[in-house]
Motif scaffolding. Structure first.
Motif, mmCIF file in Angstrom:
data_model
loop_
_atom_site.group_PDB
_atom_site.id
_atom_site.type_symbol
_atom_site.label_atom_id
_atom_site.label_comp_id
_atom_site.label_asym_id
_atom_site.label_seq_id
_atom_site.Cartn_x
_atom_site.Cartn_y
_atom_site.Cartn_z
ATOM 1 N N LYS A 130 0.820 -1.212 0.000
ATOM 2 C CA LYS A 130 0.000 0.000 0.000
ATOM 3 C C LYS A 130 0.854 1.262 0.000
ATOM 4 O O LYS A 130 0.406 2.319 -0.418
ATOM 5 C CB LYS A 130 -0.930 -0.009 1.215
ATOM 6 N N THR A 131 2.109 1.156 0.457
ATOM 7 C CA THR A 131 2.969 2.347 0.559
ATOM 8 C C THR A 131 4.145 2.342 -0.417
ATOM 9 O O THR A 131 4.941 3.273 -0.419
ATOM 10 C CB THR A 131 3.526 2.482 1.992
ATOM 11 N N VAL A 144 -2.878 -4.077 -5.683
ATOM 12 C CA VAL A 144 -3.765 -2.913 -5.643
ATOM 13 C C VAL A 144 -4.614 -2.884 -6.912
ATOM 14 O O VAL A 144 -5.830 -2.714 -6.875
ATOM 15 C CB VAL A 144 -2.966 -1.589 -5.501
ATOM 16 N N ASN A 152 -10.355 -2.266 -0.647
ATOM 17 C CA ASN A 152 -10.527 -0.877 -0.210
ATOM 18 C C ASN A 152 -9.256 -0.040 -0.240
ATOM 19 O O ASN A 152 -9.006 0.753 0.664
ATOM 20 C CB ASN A 152 -11.134 -0.825 1.201
ATOM 21 N N VAL A 153 -8.433 -0.257 -1.253
ATOM 22 C CA VAL A 153 -7.236 0.571 -1.425
ATOM 23 C C VAL A 153 -7.431 1.421 -2.677
ATOM 24 O O VAL A 153 -7.875 0.925 -3.711
ATOM 25 C CB VAL A 153 -5.961 -0.300 -1.566
ATOM 26 N N ARG A 154 -7.127 2.702 -2.555
ATOM 27 C CA ARG A 154 -7.332 3.626 -3.671
ATOM 28 C C ARG A 154 -6.495 3.207 -4.878
ATOM 29 O O ARG A 154 -5.297 2.970 -4.753
ATOM 30 C CB ARG A 154 -6.949 5.039 -3.230
ATOM 31 N N PRO A 155 -7.091 3.112 -6.073
ATOM 32 C CA PRO A 155 -6.322 2.729 -7.261
ATOM 33 C C PRO A 155 -5.317 3.802 -7.652
ATOM 34 O O PRO A 155 -5.420 4.972 -7.253
ATOM 35 C CB PRO A 155 -7.383 2.571 -8.341
ATOM 36 N N HIS A 156 -4.319 3.407 -8.412
ATOM 37 C CA HIS A 156 -3.308 4.337 -8.913
ATOM 38 C C HIS A 156 -3.305 4.275 -10.438
ATOM 39 O O HIS A 156 -4.063 3.524 -11.029
ATOM 40 C CB HIS A 156 -1.933 4.020 -8.314
ATOM 41 N N ARG A 157 -2.402 5.056 -11.066
ATOM 42 C CA ARG A 157 -2.399 5.129 -12.529
ATOM 43 C C ARG A 157 -1.180 4.452 -13.165
ATOM 44 O O ARG A 157 -0.952 4.589 -14.356
ATOM 45 C CB ARG A 157 -2.431 6.598 -12.972
#
Length: 198
Positions: free
Chosen positions: A113-114, A141, A191-196
């Motif tokens: 997550k980090t 993720v 429930n982890v915010r998606p990235h690009r």
């Protein structure tokens, strides 16, 4: 008079020496990435299960599959510790804390997550600079694998020429290892915010 590049080289050498003597607390993973010390807490269960699943699919008779192995990147103030390092059994040295990146066939990083930006940008450049033939990013993720091959360039400008994105559930051919990874059992982070990325 010293130029900025000379000062950076001295600072990075000093940081490398300091890093070698550092004793992190138990359960903390520590890496040196381009002169910066990065500490991470113990990984999530999803992360560990993915590493185990990848490791189990790589035949031990031909390949050494090493976890928590420090990798030495030539001409870099970097000592990353990939989640998994794969090299031919006969290429494995008898001992030593640092494994030269030139001996590696593939390194695997499972995104936490980090660690998104580190895994997709910084380590991509570092492993390419170290001429690691295959860099596999497994991303719970975004439920995808990113297979990077054909490293080119030096330093911050190093990168991989070929990139293949495979969604979890689809087979992932890894020609350099002569196998196809089954990704159907790879877990994801809820429930982890998606990235690009990539």
């Amino acid at each position: 008079m010293w130029r900025a590049t000379e000062m950076t080289a001295v600072d990075e050498r000093g940081m490398t020496k300091y890093f070698e003597e550092l004793e992190p607390p138990e359960g903390v993973k520590v890496e040196l990435l381009r002169g910066e010390i990065v500490m991470m807490a113990s990984p999530d269960l999803v992360h560990n299960m993915i590493v185990e699943d990848v490791l189990d699919q790589i035949p031990r008779k031909r390949w050494s599959r090493l976890q928590t192995q420090d990798v030495d990147i030539l001409d870099e103030a970097s000592e990353p510790v990939p989640d998994l390092v794969v090299l031919e059994r006969e290429a494995r040295p008898a001992s030593g804390r640092l494994l030269p990146s030139s001996l590696s066939t593939m390194v695997v990083e499972v995104v936490s997550k980090t660690s998104v930006q580190r895994d997709y940008e910084i380590k991509r450049s570092i492993y390419a600079a170290g001429k690691v033939p295959v860099y596999l990013i497994v991303d719970p993720v975004m439920a995808q694998c990113v297979l990077l091959t054909r490293p080119v360039g030096r330093g911050d400008n190093a990168d991989y020429q070929r990139q293949q994105v495979t969604k979890f559930g689809a087979p992932l051919p890894v020609e350099e290892l002569g196998l196809e990874l089954d990704t159907t059992e790879f877990g994801t982070f809820p429930n982890v915010r998606p990235h690009r990325y990539p």
